[in-house]
Structure formats: structure tokens, C-alpha cells
Design an enzyme around this catalytic site. Structure first.
Site, PDB file in Angstrom:
ATOM      1  N   LYS A   7       0.849  -1.184   0.000  1.00  0.00           N
ATOM      2  CA  LYS A   7       0.000   0.000   0.000  1.00  0.00           C
ATOM      3  C   LYS A   7       0.891   1.242   0.000  1.00  0.00           C
ATOM      4  CE  LYS A   7      -3.815   2.029   2.715  1.00  0.00           C
ATOM      5  NZ  LYS A   7      -4.681   1.812   3.893  1.00  0.00           N
ATOM      6  N   SER A  22      -9.316   2.064   2.422  1.00  0.00           N
ATOM      7  CA  SER A  22      -8.308   2.810   1.690  1.00  0.00           C
ATOM      8  C   SER A  22      -7.228   1.934   1.034  1.00  0.00           C
ATOM      9  CB  SER A  22      -7.612   3.810   2.627  1.00  0.00           C
ATOM     10  OG  SER A  22      -6.931   3.158   3.685  1.00  0.00           O
ATOM     11  N   SER A  62      -9.970  -0.264   6.532  1.00  0.00           N
ATOM     12  CA  SER A  62      -9.280  -0.006   5.272  1.00  0.00           C
ATOM     13  C   SER A  62      -8.666  -1.226   4.602  1.00  0.00           C
ATOM     14  CB  SER A  62      -8.189   1.051   5.489  1.00  0.00           C
ATOM     15  OG  SER A  62      -8.770   2.287   5.821  1.00  0.00           O
TER      16      SER A  62
END
Length: 586
Positions: A149, A224, A248
Site C-alpha cells: 500500500k 483505503s 481499510s
């Protein structure tokens, strides 16, 4: 004083003219400063895009060179392997790390062209691969390409959080998780897209734009950790590192139909992760794995829960992964609920819970109804008020030097509303829309240091209450709803409450994971058309707009365990995966 002296020496009309000139000059200065700021922002965005394009070209050249040298390798045979199978073949030498790396780089490039899920390429992966081959001992993840990420710290690259505010600030060293993964032989090769500021379950920002859902391009991949989920689901990564502070990891895993785990707070090291709200402690941000199956999540946890991490970050408890719990076949006592009484899950999710409950019972497990206590209080007064303890000001200031993504404008507008205005609007809204009014009031924050101390004490009290209810039923783990199917692009910014199924367990600090168990049917879609929720308010109406057109999309459930019991959480996930086999369209 100077203006008073000047005005006493000049005729009245000249004084008025002077004031007008000064006022125009002041306005002009403000406009010029604003224009210069916008210009700098646009320049930084263009620089970031150019850098990504240049690194992409470098990776494409790397692939072409490897293909010329290893043209006999069959990419499909490598991409079809599970993480465990891939790791075994790398260790026994039947696959070379070079061939696996170029196959995954090529596939990631292909997936990115379709979904726009990558933000950065890590050309250093080639040199790191050579160092891994020279290690005396092969780690658990020897030669395995992994994706990160975007805000996971990697030396020489930025961790922008989807914000221009952090763009171009290069990391001086790898995050602890990356260091440990490298020690275990893994090869980080790309970084993935995130929503602007990461506090949203869409996946779009002003730098790299929108990431799409691999199953349906009119849908979001979630956030996210959305780029991670899209890349893994699209086949461009066998293992990804995400993070979770409100859901997320779990939200995008649900939307894209993969498996994801949020560990207990502090079970893994988060040193080296960038965050726009670093001082917030009500909900603990945790790194976690994302993959196509549960065994891969367990393998990740086993790999990183090692002496290397415990030495690099002494704040992490030195507790290794307990295989005996994960591999146990003892029947479980599993609590379950298909709605929390606050946010009614859509028809497909309630069906998914009930069908999974039945299958688990048929497999010999005991399922007992569980009612989460005081859910609205927990979500508003503990989760939202704690996360936005400062009224959202810390988060809002990160947008001051940015172009607000169109899908986040409503959310950012809320952050910028003065607290007193939020309280007034909440008061007048309560008779018509009580749920939204209470949510808005919670965004006012803790109010003071004293208020924050009371809030922290309230979280501790609620956690004890929740655990007490859990122990009354002698539960081993919990099965509960997960938001899904994937929303239409742009809708998540209008429904922050969609995090309600996940953020509860961030406040409680329980490990929680999600995995797909079925898909949306035509019947689910028809039932959604008459969905009214519990309040039939704008949020409930947004659910219909957000989820319509979801036939054949994956539906997931959430599995939860008590703090520090990641192995039990994964054990339940594995049981659910086993009984759901054959019920999920691939």
C-alpha cells in the site's frame, strides 16, 4: 497610526482613494498567493505522474530483458499457484525467483492498465532479489514478489497518503514491516493506490486518479487499501500489505472478493507508515495482509511474527504465530448476528451470514446468537468522536495545499465546518434525521483534554462490557456482517457511516478479517430496490444508489476474535472458507 497621519495630511477623496488602492493590493496579493499555491500543487502532481511513468518504463524494460532470457517460462502456470505452492517451488528450486518476479511485474503492469491501481514501481527489486539469493538461509517468503500500500515506507520512495502534502518526501529507510519481509526473502516490487487522505472507502486522489473494481469498472475497489485489493484480485500480486484504521483492509477486500486481516493493535509494527492523523490513538492503525486465500494470510503472519520484528520494534509483544491454534480441528462456539440494529445490511449480506451459519453448523460447530451492546453509542461516541477528537482540523489542514478529489468534497466540507455550526445543524436536524444528526454531533470531537481523557476511559469501559457479553456465551469467535457488494464510484464519499461494520473492531482493538462466501443474485438485486434500512433517511437511500447493479459481485462476511487471538480469527476464516467452497463464482 501611519494611516491616521497620512489621512490627516491628505484631502478626503485622496484618503478614500488610498484606502481603495491598499484594499485592492491586499486582495490582489491574496489571489496571487493562492494562484502560486495552486500552481505549485499542479506542478507536484505532474512531477509525481512523470516519475511513475518513467519507473513504469524501467519495469517494462526489465520484463522484456527477462523474457528474452527465459522465454520458456509459462506465466499462466506461475500466476495460478497459491502463495504456499509458489513459496515451496521457489525453495525447492523448481522455479527461479527471477522468472517469478518478471511474470508478476508483467501481470501487474497489465492489471494497472485496466484498473489504474499502481502508484509506484520499485526498480530496486532487481538488486534486492540478488541479495536474497545470496542469503545463507531461505526465509518463509523466499523469492515471493509482494505489493505494498502506498503509505508503507520504502527507502528512496515517498508515502504520499494520496495527498500532495506528502508527495516528494522520500523515505530515509524501509518501514519495519518491509525490513522483516525482506529478511524473510520477499521481494517488494510495486506500491498501490489509495483514496485522498485514506479516510474514505472509495479509491481516488488528485495525483493518480480513480482505481476501478476488477469485477465491474463502474464500481469502486474500496478503500483505503483499494489499490492492493484491486491488484491482488486482478492477479497482479500474490500477497499484499495493507493497513486498517476504520476498515481499510476489510472494506476493499470485501468489494474485490479477496481475503484480508486486520490484526489487534500493536501485534505488528507500524513504524515507518505515514498517516495524515498521526496523533490519533482512539483507533489503532494496523498493517495487515491481503491475499486470495486464508492460508496466505496465516503464512504472512507467521513470517512477520519473528525475532527480526521483535528486535527492530521492541514495542511489539514478542509473541510468535501459534500454529497449533490455527491448525486445530476442535469444534468452535461461534457467535453471530446478521444486523447490528443501527445500519441494516443489504439483502445479499444478510443471506450470506445466514447461509454461512448453516454451513458451519453442518460442519459440527456451535452457533449462538450475539447482540453487540450499545452499538450506536459505540459507533458515534467512541469511534467517530475519538477519530475526529480535534473536530477534524488536523485532517482538514492536509487538504489546504491540495486539489480536493471530487468524490471527497462532501467529506472535506464536513471537516471544515466550525464546531459550533456542526452543533447547531445537528440540533435542528435531529427531529427529521436523528441518526445523521448524532453522527454530525460526534464529528465535533472531544472538546478538550479533559474530554479526551473521559473518552479514553469510556472506550476502556465499553471494551470490558463487550468482552463480558462475549464470555457469557463462551464464544471462541464471532461471525458478523461486512459491507458489500462494491459501491458505485463516487458513492462512498456520501456515506461515511458505511464504515460502521468495521470500525467497531478498531475501537475494541479486536482482530478481524473478511473473506468472500457468495455472490449477489438477481433476487438480492430485486430486494435491494425496496430496501428502507432502519430509518429510511438519506443514508439508507444512498445504499440503494451505491449498490445497484451489483449482480454477480462478491459478498463477504467478517470474522472476529478477542485481542491478541489472530490465530483464532484466522481459524474461523479458514472454517468459513472451507464450508463456502463451491458457493463463490470464480
Amino acid at each position: 497610526m501611519i494611516l491616521q497621519i497620512i489621512s490627516s495630511l491628505l484631502p478626503e477623496f485622496l484618503t478614500d482613494l488610498l484606502f481603495a488602492i491598499l484594499l485592492l493590493g491586499l486582495v490582489g496579493t491574496v489571489l496571487i498567493v493562492k494562484w502560486m499555491g495552486e500552481r505549485r500543487t499542479k506542478m507536484k502532481i505532474e512531477q509525481a505522474k512523470t516519475l511513475r511513468e518513467n519507473r513504469q518504463k524501467t519495469m517494462e524494460k526489465l520484463v522484456l530483458r527477462y523474457k528474452a532470457q527465459h522465454g520458456e517460462v509459462d506465466p499462466a502456470s506461475i500466476l495460478s499457484l497459491s502463495l504456499a505452492e509458489l513459496a515451496n517451488r521457489l525453495k525447492d528450486g523448481s522455479l527461479s525467483p527471477e522468472s517469478v518476479l518478471w511474470v508478476y511485474i508483467e501481470k501487474a503492469l497489465e492489471v494497472n492498465k485496466e484498473l489504474n491501481c499502481l502508484t509506484d514501481y520499485l526498480p530496486e527489486c532487481e538488486a534486492h532479489l540478488q541479495s536474497v539469493k545470496n542469503q545463507k538461509e531461505k526465509g518463509l517468503l523466499y523469492g515471493v514478489p509482494i505489493s505494498l500500500k502506498d503509505h508503507v515506507g520504502y527507502k528512496g520512495h515517498d508515502s504520499h497518503c494520496g495527498l500532495v502534502h506528502f508527495s516528494g518526501i522520500l523515505e530515509k529507510e524501509d518501514s519495519v514491516i518491509v525490513q522483516v519481509l525482506k529478511k524473510q526473502g520477499a521481494i517488494p516490487f510495486v506500491k498501490t493506490n489509495i483514496p485522498q487522505s485514506m479516510i474514505n472507502f472509495d479509491c481516488s486522489n488528485s495525483i493518480y486518479g480513480q482505481t476501478l473494481n476488477p469485477h465491474n469498472h463502474s464500481k469502486t475497489c474500496g478503500g483505503s487499501s483499494g489499490g492492493e485489493a484491486a491488484l491482488v484480485a486482478g492477479g497482479g500480486s500474490v500477497l499484499g500489505v495493507g493497513s486498517d484504521v476504520l476498515g481499510s483492509i476489510r472494506m476493499p477486500s470485501s468489494f474485490c472478493g479477496i481475503c484480508g486481516l486486520k490484526p489487534s493493535g500493536y501485534r505488528l509494527s507500524s513504524l515507518g507508515f505515514t498517516t495524515p492523523v498521526s496523533g490519533m490513538r482512539s483507533a489503532v492503525m494496523m498493517p495487515g495482509p491481503m491475499a486470495r486465500d486464508v492460508d496466505s494470510l496465516a503464512m504472512f503472519m507467521k513470517a512477520v511474527l519473528c525475532d527480526e520484528m521483535f528486535v527492530l520494534d521492541p514495542t511489539v509483544p514478542p509473541v510468535p504465530f501459534k500454529d497449533e491454534i490455527y491448525n486445530s480441528s476442535k469444534p468452535l462456539t461461534i457467535g453471530f448476528y446478521d444486523t447490528d440494529g443501527y445500519f441494516l445490511p443489504p439483502p445479499g449480506i444478510r443471506r450470506a451470514i445466514q447461509e454461512t451459519k448453516t454451513r458451519l453448523e453442518e460442519a459440527g460447530h456451535k452457533l449462538v446468537p450475539f447482540t453487540p451492546p450499545r452499538i450506536e453509542y459505540a459507533l458515534n461516541e467512541l469511534c467517530i468522536r475519538g477519530f475526529f477528537a480535534d473536530g477534524g482540523s488536523t485532517l482538514a489542514e492536509k487538504f489546504d495545499v491540495d486539489i480536493v478529489d471530487p468524490h471527497l468534497k462532501q467529506q472535506v466540507f464536513l471537516y471544515r465546518i466550525p464546531t459550533i455550526v456542526k452543533r447547531i445543524v445537528s440540533f435542528f436536524m435531529r427531529p427529521m434525521f436523528p441518526r445523521i444528526a448524532n453522527h454530525l454531533n460526534a464529528h465535533c470531537g472531544a472538546g478538550s483534554v479533559k474530554g479526551l481523557w473521559k473518552h479514553n476511559a469510556a472506550i476502556k469501559e465499553y471494551r470490558c462490557e463487550y468482552i463480558a457479553e462475549w464470555k457469557k456465551l463462551n464464544m471462541d469467535a464471532l461471525l458478523c456482517p461486512m459491507l458489500g457488494p462494491a459501491f458505485n464510484i463516487g458513492c462512498p464519499g456520501k456515506l461515511f457511516a458505511g464504515f460502521c461494520f468495521t470500525m467497531l473492531f478498531n475501537i475494541l482493538n479486536f482482530p478481524a478479517g473478511v473473506l468472500p462466501v457468495t455472490t449477489v443474485t438477481e433476487e438480492d438485486e430485486e430486494e435491494l430496490k425496496v430496501y428502507k434500512g432502519y430509518f429510511n433517511d438519506p443514508w439508507d437511500q444512498e445504499v440503494i444508489k451505491g449498490m445497484e447493479g451489483g449482480v454477480s459481485l462478491p459478498l463477504s462476511v467478517q470474522c472476529v476474535a478477542l485481542p491478541w487471538q489472530e490465530e483464532m480469527c484466522l481459524r474461523l476464516m479458514k472454517e468459513v472458507e472451507t464450508v463456502s467452497c463451491g458457493h463463490l463464482k470464480k
